[in-house]
Design a protein around this motif. Structure first.
Motif, PDB file in Angstrom:
ATOM      1  N   TRP A 136      34.199  35.161  49.356  1.00 29.23           N
ATOM      2  CA  TRP A 136      34.233  36.234  50.362  1.00 29.23           C
ATOM      3  C   TRP A 136      35.055  37.422  49.889  1.00 29.23           C
ATOM      4  CZ3 TRP A 136      35.749  31.505  53.243  1.00 29.23           C
ATOM      5  CH2 TRP A 136      34.635  30.823  53.700  1.00 29.23           C
ATOM      6  N   GLY A 137      35.252  37.539  48.593  1.00 29.33           N
ATOM      7  CA  GLY A 137      35.989  38.658  48.026  1.00 29.33           C
ATOM      8  C   GLY A 137      37.485  38.589  48.230  1.00 29.33           C
ATOM      9  N   VAL A 138      37.979  37.506  48.830  1.00 31.01           N
ATOM     10  CA  VAL A 138      39.394  37.407  49.188  1.00 31.01           C
ATOM     11  C   VAL A 138      40.078  36.195  48.562  1.00 31.01           C
ATOM     12  CG1 VAL A 138      41.006  37.223  51.114  1.00 31.01           C
ATOM     13  CG2 VAL A 138      38.917  38.555  51.381  1.00 31.01           C
ATOM     14  N   PHE A 139      39.425  35.041  48.570  1.00 33.96           N
ATOM     15  CA  PHE A 139      40.035  33.792  48.124  1.00 33.96           C
ATOM     16  C   PHE A 139      39.639  33.483  46.683  1.00 33.96           C
ATOM     17  CE2 PHE A 139      39.339  33.359  52.717  1.00 33.96           C
ATOM     18  CZ  PHE A 139      40.666  33.227  53.122  1.00 33.96           C
ATOM     19  N   TYR A 140      40.640  33.340  45.826  1.00 29.92           N
ATOM     20  CA  TYR A 140      40.392  33.025  44.421  1.00 29.92           C
ATOM     21  C   TYR A 140      40.195  31.521  44.282  1.00 29.92           C
ATOM     22  CZ  TYR A 140      40.955  32.997  39.354  1.00 29.92           C
ATOM     23  OH  TYR A 140      40.747  32.850  38.015  1.00 29.92           O
ATOM     24  N   PHE A 141      39.065  31.118  43.698  1.00 30.13           N
ATOM     25  CA  PHE A 141      38.727  29.704  43.568  1.00 30.13           C
ATOM     26  C   PHE A 141      38.093  29.488  42.204  1.00 30.13           C
ATOM     27  CE2 PHE A 141      36.323  25.839  44.156  1.00 30.13           C
ATOM     28  CZ  PHE A 141      37.131  25.092  45.001  1.00 30.13           C
ATOM     29  N   LYS A 185      38.546  26.214  36.405  1.00 27.82           N
ATOM     30  CA  LYS A 185      38.850  26.354  34.983  1.00 27.82           C
ATOM     31  C   LYS A 185      40.168  27.078  34.732  1.00 27.82           C
ATOM     32  CE  LYS A 185      34.012  26.444  33.667  1.00 27.82           C
ATOM     33  NZ  LYS A 185      32.932  27.264  33.101  1.00 27.82           N
ATOM     34  N   ASP A 186      40.641  27.821  35.713  1.00 26.99           N
ATOM     35  CA  ASP A 186      41.902  28.558  35.593  1.00 26.99           C
ATOM     36  C   ASP A 186      43.029  27.648  36.082  1.00 26.99           C
ATOM     37  OD1 ASP A 186      43.933  30.389  35.470  1.00 26.99           O
ATOM     38  OD2 ASP A 186      42.895  31.929  36.615  1.00 26.99           O
ATOM     39  N   HIS A 187      43.984  27.360  35.219  1.00 23.17           N
ATOM     40  CA  HIS A 187      45.053  26.413  35.556  1.00 23.17           C
ATOM     41  C   HIS A 187      46.253  27.056  36.242  1.00 23.17           C
ATOM     42  CE1 HIS A 187      42.936  23.244  33.518  1.00 23.17           C
ATOM     43  NE2 HIS A 187      42.756  24.052  32.483  1.00 23.17           N
ATOM     44  N   ARG A 188      46.192  28.347  36.479  1.00 25.13           N
ATOM     45  CA  ARG A 188      47.295  29.015  37.180  1.00 25.13           C
ATOM     46  C   ARG A 188      47.247  28.678  38.669  1.00 25.13           C
ATOM     47  NH1 ARG A 188      46.189  35.072  35.507  1.00 25.13           N
ATOM     48  NH2 ARG A 188      44.132  34.365  36.134  1.00 25.13           N
ATOM     49  N   ILE A 189      48.410  28.547  39.265  1.00 24.16           N
ATOM     50  CA  ILE A 189      48.490  28.270  40.702  1.00 24.16           C
ATOM     51  C   ILE A 189      48.483  29.583  41.478  1.00 24.16           C
ATOM     52  CG2 ILE A 189      49.908  27.289  42.537  1.00 24.16           C
ATOM     53  CD1 ILE A 189      51.004  25.346  40.438  1.00 24.16           C
ATOM     54  N   ILE A 190      49.228  30.553  40.999  1.00 23.38           N
ATOM     55  CA  ILE A 190      49.322  31.852  41.648  1.00 23.38           C
ATOM     56  C   ILE A 190      48.753  32.902  40.700  1.00 23.38           C
ATOM     57  CG2 ILE A 190      50.901  33.549  42.621  1.00 23.38           C
ATOM     58  CD1 ILE A 190      52.781  31.245  43.301  1.00 23.38           C
ATOM     59  N   VAL A 191      47.873  33.741  41.223  1.00 21.55           N
ATOM     60  CA  VAL A 191      47.205  34.771  40.426  1.00 21.55           C
ATOM     61  C   VAL A 191      47.321  36.114  41.142  1.00 21.55           C
ATOM     62  CG1 VAL A 191      45.566  33.181  39.366  1.00 21.55           C
ATOM     63  CG2 VAL A 191      44.975  34.299  41.487  1.00 21.55           C
ATOM     64  N   MET A 220      48.323  44.939  45.702  1.00 17.92           N
ATOM     65  CA  MET A 220      48.436  44.165  46.938  1.00 17.92           C
ATOM     66  C   MET A 220      49.222  42.870  46.779  1.00 17.92           C
ATOM     67  SD  MET A 220      46.949  46.101  49.070  1.00 17.92           S
ATOM     68  CE  MET A 220      46.703  45.086  50.485  1.00 17.92           C
ATOM     69  N   GLY A 221      49.600  42.513  45.563  1.00 16.18           N
ATOM     70  CA  GLY A 221      50.431  41.323  45.379  1.00 16.18           C
ATOM     71  C   GLY A 221      49.705  40.178  44.713  1.00 16.18           C
ATOM     72  N   TRP A 222      49.994  38.966  45.180  1.00 10.95           N
ATOM     73  CA  TRP A 222      49.515  37.738  44.549  1.00 10.95           C
ATOM     74  C   TRP A 222      48.808  36.848  45.561  1.00 10.95           C
ATOM     75  CZ3 TRP A 222      50.502  37.007  39.314  1.00 10.95           C
ATOM     76  CH2 TRP A 222      51.328  37.950  38.739  1.00 10.95           C
ATOM     77  N   THR A 223      48.025  35.909  45.065  1.00 13.86           N
ATOM     78  CA  THR A 223      47.338  34.946  45.912  1.00 13.86           C
ATOM     79  C   THR A 223      47.294  33.595  45.209  1.00 13.86           C
ATOM     80  OG1 THR A 223      45.378  34.549  47.261  1.00 13.86           O
ATOM     81  CG2 THR A 223      45.016  35.463  45.049  1.00 13.86           C
ATOM     82  N   PHE A 224      46.840  32.586  45.903  1.00  8.33           N
ATOM     83  CA  PHE A 224      46.748  31.240  45.338  1.00  8.33           C
ATOM     84  C   PHE A 224      45.385  31.019  44.701  1.00  8.33           C
ATOM     85  CE2 PHE A 224      49.845  30.718  48.762  1.00  8.33           C
ATOM     86  CZ  PHE A 224      50.876  30.133  48.062  1.00  8.33           C
ATOM     87  N   ASN A 225      45.361  30.144  43.715  1.00 11.99           N
ATOM     88  CA  ASN A 225      44.102  29.641  43.176  1.00 11.99           C
ATOM     89  C   ASN A 225      43.772  28.416  44.024  1.00 11.99           C
ATOM     90  OD1 ASN A 225      41.958  28.613  41.768  1.00 11.99           O
ATOM     91  ND2 ASN A 225      43.039  28.383  39.840  1.00 11.99           N
ATOM     92  N   PHE A 226      42.854  28.560  44.952  1.00 13.54           N
ATOM     93  CA  PHE A 226      42.561  27.492  45.893  1.00 13.54           C
ATOM     94  C   PHE A 226      41.796  26.331  45.278  1.00 13.54           C
ATOM     95  CE2 PHE A 226      43.625  30.980  48.706  1.00 13.54           C
ATOM     96  CZ  PHE A 226      44.427  30.338  49.628  1.00 13.54           C
ATOM     97  N   ALA A 227      41.427  26.431  44.010  1.00 12.81           N
ATOM     98  CA  ALA A 227      40.794  25.312  43.314  1.00 12.81           C
ATOM     99  C   ALA A 227      41.839  24.404  42.676  1.00 12.81           C
ATOM    100  CB  ALA A 227      39.849  25.833  42.233  1.00 12.81           C
TER     101      ALA A 227
END
Length: 65
Positions: free
Chosen positions: A15-20, A23-29, A36-43
């Motif tokens: 939905w253009g908002v949640f990073y999922f 393959k990306d092992h980072r928790i915060i991206v 606008m800051g940082w978000t979680f890798n919900f995967a």
């Protein structure tokens, strides 16, 4: 500095908002707009644990202050 291809791929943003991205092992991206800051890798499972702990801290501070 290397290019962040995972982050730039629109398929990794729900939905253009949640990073999922599994393959990306980072928790915060960084968010799509880095200003606008940082978000979680919900995967990433640890992302949910970290998010739960932050929410628990906020709720406990609200109740006990």
């Amino acid at each position: 500095m290397s290019k962040d291809f995972f982050h730039e791929d629109p398929e990794n943003w729900k939905w253009g908002v949640f990073y999922f991205n599994k393959k990306d092992h980072r928790i915060i991206v960084p968010k799509r707009n880095p200003i606008m800051g940082w978000t979680f890798n919900f995967a990433h499972p640890a992302g949910y644990v970290f998010l739960f702990l932050v929410l628990l801290l906020i709720v406990s501070q609200t109740i006990y202050s």
